[in-house]
Design a protein around this motif. Structure first.
Motif, PDB file in Angstrom:
ATOM      1  N   ALA A  66       0.827  -1.206   0.000  1.00  0.00           N
ATOM      2  CA  ALA A  66       0.000   0.000   0.000  1.00  0.00           C
ATOM      3  C   ALA A  66       0.863   1.258   0.000  1.00  0.00           C
ATOM      4  CB  ALA A  66      -0.926  -0.004   1.213  1.00  0.00           C
ATOM      5  N   ALA A  84       3.368   1.644  -1.792  1.00  0.00           N
ATOM      6  CA  ALA A  84       3.947   1.719  -3.143  1.00  0.00           C
ATOM      7  C   ALA A  84       5.303   1.045  -3.245  1.00  0.00           C
ATOM      8  CB  ALA A  84       4.030   3.172  -3.627  1.00  0.00           C
ATOM      9  N   PHE A  85       5.606   0.084  -2.362  1.00  0.00           N
ATOM     10  CA  PHE A  85       6.790  -0.745  -2.551  1.00  0.00           C
ATOM     11  C   PHE A  85       6.529  -1.701  -3.708  1.00  0.00           C
ATOM     12  CE2 PHE A  85       9.146  -0.836   1.745  1.00  0.00           C
ATOM     13  CZ  PHE A  85       8.695   0.407   2.104  1.00  0.00           C
ATOM     14  N   PRO A  96       7.142  -5.520  -5.303  1.00  0.00           N
ATOM     15  CA  PRO A  96       7.274  -6.799  -4.598  1.00  0.00           C
ATOM     16  C   PRO A  96       8.706  -7.080  -4.149  1.00  0.00           C
ATOM     17  CG  PRO A  96       5.851  -7.050  -6.502  1.00  0.00           C
ATOM     18  CD  PRO A  96       6.392  -5.649  -6.558  1.00  0.00           C
ATOM     19  N   ARG A 108     -10.228  -1.880  -0.457  1.00  0.00           N
ATOM     20  CA  ARG A 108      -9.009  -2.521  -0.924  1.00  0.00           C
ATOM     21  C   ARG A 108      -8.960  -2.612  -2.452  1.00  0.00           C
ATOM     22  NH1 ARG A 108      -6.381  -5.809   2.673  1.00  0.00           N
ATOM     23  NH2 ARG A 108      -6.194  -7.454   1.151  1.00  0.00           N
ATOM     24  N   ASN A 125      -7.040   0.793  -4.034  1.00  0.00           N
ATOM     25  CA  ASN A 125      -5.590   0.820  -4.300  1.00  0.00           C
ATOM     26  C   ASN A 125      -5.095  -0.516  -4.855  1.00  0.00           C
ATOM     27  OD1 ASN A 125      -5.758  -0.660  -1.979  1.00  0.00           O
ATOM     28  ND2 ASN A 125      -4.192   0.475  -0.868  1.00  0.00           N
ATOM     29  N   LEU A 158      -5.282  -3.523  -3.918  1.00  0.00           N
ATOM     30  CA  LEU A 158      -4.862  -4.652  -3.084  1.00  0.00           C
ATOM     31  C   LEU A 158      -5.721  -5.859  -3.448  1.00  0.00           C
ATOM     32  CD1 LEU A 158      -4.187  -3.244   0.512  1.00  0.00           C
ATOM     33  CD2 LEU A 158      -2.537  -3.920  -1.225  1.00  0.00           C
ATOM     34  N   PRO A 180       3.587  -4.937 -11.662  1.00  0.00           N
ATOM     35  CA  PRO A 180       3.763  -4.519 -10.264  1.00  0.00           C
ATOM     36  C   PRO A 180       4.413  -3.142 -10.116  1.00  0.00           C
ATOM     37  CG  PRO A 180       4.355  -6.824 -10.499  1.00  0.00           C
ATOM     38  CD  PRO A 180       4.023  -6.321 -11.880  1.00  0.00           C
ATOM     39  N   ALA A 196       2.725   0.009  -8.336  1.00  0.00           N
ATOM     40  CA  ALA A 196       3.385   0.690  -7.225  1.00  0.00           C
ATOM     41  C   ALA A 196       3.390   2.200  -7.454  1.00  0.00           C
ATOM     42  CB  ALA A 196       4.806   0.152  -7.061  1.00  0.00           C
ATOM     43  N   ARG A 208       0.077   3.634  -6.609  1.00  0.00           N
ATOM     44  CA  ARG A 208      -0.256   3.585  -5.177  1.00  0.00           C
ATOM     45  C   ARG A 208       0.405   4.711  -4.399  1.00  0.00           C
ATOM     46  NH1 ARG A 208       0.589  -2.410  -5.498  1.00  0.00           N
ATOM     47  NH2 ARG A 208      -1.489  -3.336  -5.703  1.00  0.00           N
ATOM     48  N   ARG A 209       1.378   5.383  -5.006  1.00  0.00           N
ATOM     49  CA  ARG A 209       2.000   6.510  -4.305  1.00  0.00           C
ATOM     50  C   ARG A 209       0.971   7.560  -3.920  1.00  0.00           C
ATOM     51  NH1 ARG A 209       7.443   8.320  -7.421  1.00  0.00           N
ATOM     52  NH2 ARG A 209       8.386   6.267  -7.639  1.00  0.00           N
ATOM     53  N   MET A 266      -2.971   4.399   2.866  1.00  0.00           N
ATOM     54  CA  MET A 266      -3.934   3.496   3.477  1.00  0.00           C
ATOM     55  C   MET A 266      -3.582   3.249   4.931  1.00  0.00           C
ATOM     56  SD  MET A 266      -5.470  -0.051   2.069  1.00  0.00           S
ATOM     57  CE  MET A 266      -7.039  -0.628   2.664  1.00  0.00           C
ATOM     58  N   PHE A 309      -4.627   0.736   8.134  1.00  0.00           N
ATOM     59  CA  PHE A 309      -5.254  -0.571   8.336  1.00  0.00           C
ATOM     60  C   PHE A 309      -5.846  -0.700   9.733  1.00  0.00           C
ATOM     61  CE2 PHE A 309      -2.008  -1.025   5.138  1.00  0.00           C
ATOM     62  CZ  PHE A 309      -2.581  -1.842   4.185  1.00  0.00           C
TER      63      PHE A 309
END
Lengths: 313, 256
Positions: free
Chosen positions: A192, A194-195, A197, B51, B54, B56, B85, B89, B92-93, B97, B99
């Motif tokens: 979440a 933004a890393f 994998p 979820r 973003n 997930l 991916p 990523a 998602r910047r 989020m 949790f």
């Protein structure tokens, strides 16, 4: 006043009396275990007597060989085999574990196949196999280069290859367990944020898995110190090979095996001591016996609290 | 991007787990600077929807558009291609989020928890990242705990750090997935206070919560979800005080 049940005392004292303060307590006799202990000690002494007085072992020949340069260089090579193969096995194990956990079925099954094969065949066979690889792969060529397998795979490389490839399979399972022990929320939070994998694995999951992985790696290392003796079948010049070389000339077979055993005992004792120190530090910082760990998260919590002596809430 | 358009648009979002559909087509717009609370009973799909935003969770159908950009997919020839991916990523910047279970990085100090993403993902220099982090920790009232480890902190403190950690990426949108549900009752207030402060500062927020008090005080809009659908939606006080739908009414009556 009513006496509570269970306070009834021995015959001859009235129930109201309290037992004398300095009452003598005689523990139950452990007759059987002492008999067994005495028999065992006698057996051991008897065997020692037979060995020592039998005249088969020339004890005076042993001390000069303990620090014999040939033996010492064998010790050195045994240490090199142990640590080099463990380092390669950790790297290989990480790769295999990550592949095994991959969502790609081909990658996961390739890793599974590798682990199945290398754990399912004897290490001794694998060592002999690598030593004889040139029988069915005489040379490899890429581009203009031709590599002669005979010169490429010496006893040393065959032994190192076999040890590290075999150990990688065991290490993969240890590391996989460590990776799975890390709470999934950790990777999710990293995702979440933004890393990628790879970043998640390197910065978040692996460092936390290491704490779980370190103690079994210690056990494997100690075990590897002795396992390296198997490479003597390809004359890889480890400690056992050196001892064999010497007794092949002078026939002091038992004496040199005792010399080698003494060195293995010294090496494993030192390694166990180091492992004990590492694990004590780890378990002290984890605040408890790691074998009965309730959850990894709370272990880490204790670790942090201990190390920084903070006012943890 | 066009400032008059909603920051977030969810269009017909569907989600299956196996053969069970848990989201039956969610449409929702969130305007810039707006705080939207999603209420609803457990299992109504609130968290799953959050979820999806973003990525997930992968969508089964529909689309999420943030600031004009399709999230999670690339559209070509009327087909959606899931992104790699690295591209996910990058998207998602812009989406922070928080949790339910905080998920602070257990092996990092509070300060490192807040600086790790800006340094690793945005290549900020350590000094810049640290300065920003200390400002944010100041804002959540925990600058004095910068050297502590997450496990040394109470749940409320951990959740405030988690908020600071998400803000360090300077997101356009903040998602909160039941941020106070795992907290002891006496710790709920400190987290909600930080969230209210954030709302006042103009952050766009989408909050799945059971805290009706927070919804009443801080939310602009309230969405009520049940059984994978939006049942009712509108200005916060309107929905909370005079729910039109019977299911919203019975839910609010039970929660109050």
């Amino acid at each position: 006043m009513n006496e509570p049940v269970g306070q009834t005392l021995a015959k001859g004292t009235s129930p109201q009396d309290r037992p004398p303060v300095a009452q003598v307590v005689i523990p139950a006799r452990q007759t059987v275990s002492w008999v067994v202990a005495i028999v065992l000690v006698l057996l051991v002494l008897g065997m020692a007597y037979v060995v020592i007085t039998g005249g088969g072992v020339r004890w005076e020949e042993i001390p000069p060989y303990i620090f014999d340069p040939t033996i010492l260089s064998g010790v050195q090579l045994t240490l090199i085999f142990t640590f080099a193969s463990m380092i390669l096995a950790v790297i290989g194990g990480i790769i295999l574990a990550v592949l095994r956990l991959s969502r790609n079925p081909v990658l996961a099954n390739l890793s599974r196949l590798y682990i199945w094969f290398f754990r399912g065949t004897p290490l001794l066979v694998q060592i002999i196999f690598w030593f004889n690889i040139q029988l069915f792969v005489p040379h490899i060529a890429f581009g203009g280069f031709v590599l002669d397998m005979n010169s490429l795979v010496s006893p040393f490389t065959a032994a190192l290859l076999a040890l590290s490839l075999n150990e990688s399979a065991y290490m993969a399972e240890i590391i996989r367990g460590g990776l799975l022990a890390v709470d999934r929320g950790q990777a999710e939070a990293a995702t979440a944020l933004a890393f990628t994998p790879a970043q998640t694995m390197r910065k978040i999951v692996l460092p936390q898995a290491l704490r779980v992985i370190v103690p079994p790696i210690g056990n494997q290392t100690i075990s590897m110190l002795k396992t390296t003796s198997l490479v003597s079948v390809v004359a890889a010049q480890d400690l056992l090979t050196r001892a064999q070389n010497i007794y092949a000339r002078n026939f002091l077979i038992i004496e040199l095996l005792i010399v080698a055993s003494l060195w293995y005992l010294v090496l494993t004792s030192i390694a166990s001591g180091i492992q004990y120190l590492i694990e004590r530090r780890l378990s002290m910082s984890l605040g408890q016996d790691s074998a009965t760990a309730p959850s990894f998260r709370s272990l880490l919590g204790r670790a942090a609290t201990f190390r920084f002596g903070g006012d943890g809430k | 991007m066009n400032a008059s358009l909603p920051l977030l648009r969810a269009i017909g979002v569907r989600k299956n787990f196996g053969s069970t559909e848990v989201l039956h087509g969610i449409d929702l717009d969130v305007d810039r600077g707006q705080v939207t609370c999603i209420l609803g009973p457990s299992g109504s799909g609130k968290s799953t929807f959050l979820r999806c935003i973003n990525h997930l969770e992968k969508l089964s159908a529909g689309r999420i558009v943030l600031d004009g950009e399709l999230i999670g997919y690339r559209e070509r020839d009327n087909k959606l291609y899931e992104l790699q991916p690295a591209e996910l990523a990058r998207q998602r910047r812009d989406i922070g989020m928080v949790f339910q279970r905080f998920n602070l990085f257990a092996h990092l100090t509070v300060l490192d928890n807040v600086t790790v993403a800006p340094m690793l993902v945005k290549r900020e220099s350590p000094s810049v990242a640290k300065a920003t982090a200390m400002e944010l920790l100041e804002m959540v009232g925990l600058a004095h705990r910068a050297a502590a480890y997450p496990s040394q902190l109470s749940g409320g403190q951990q959740q405030r750090i988690a908020i600071a950690r998400a803000l360090a990426m300077k997101p356009k949108l903040m998602l909160f997935d039941e941020p106070t549900s795992a907290l002891d009752p006496e710790l709920v207030g400190e987290v909600l206070a930080v969230m209210k402060r954030l709302a006042q500062d103009g952050m766009t927020m989408l909050v799945v919560t059971h805290e009706l008090g927070f919804a009443r005080e801080a939310a602009d809009r309230v969405v009520f979800m049940d059984a994978g659908q939006i049942v009712e939606e509108g200005p916060a006080l309107e929905v909370l005080n005079a729910p039109r739908h019977e299911r919203t009414q019975s839910f609010l009556a039970r929660v109050l």
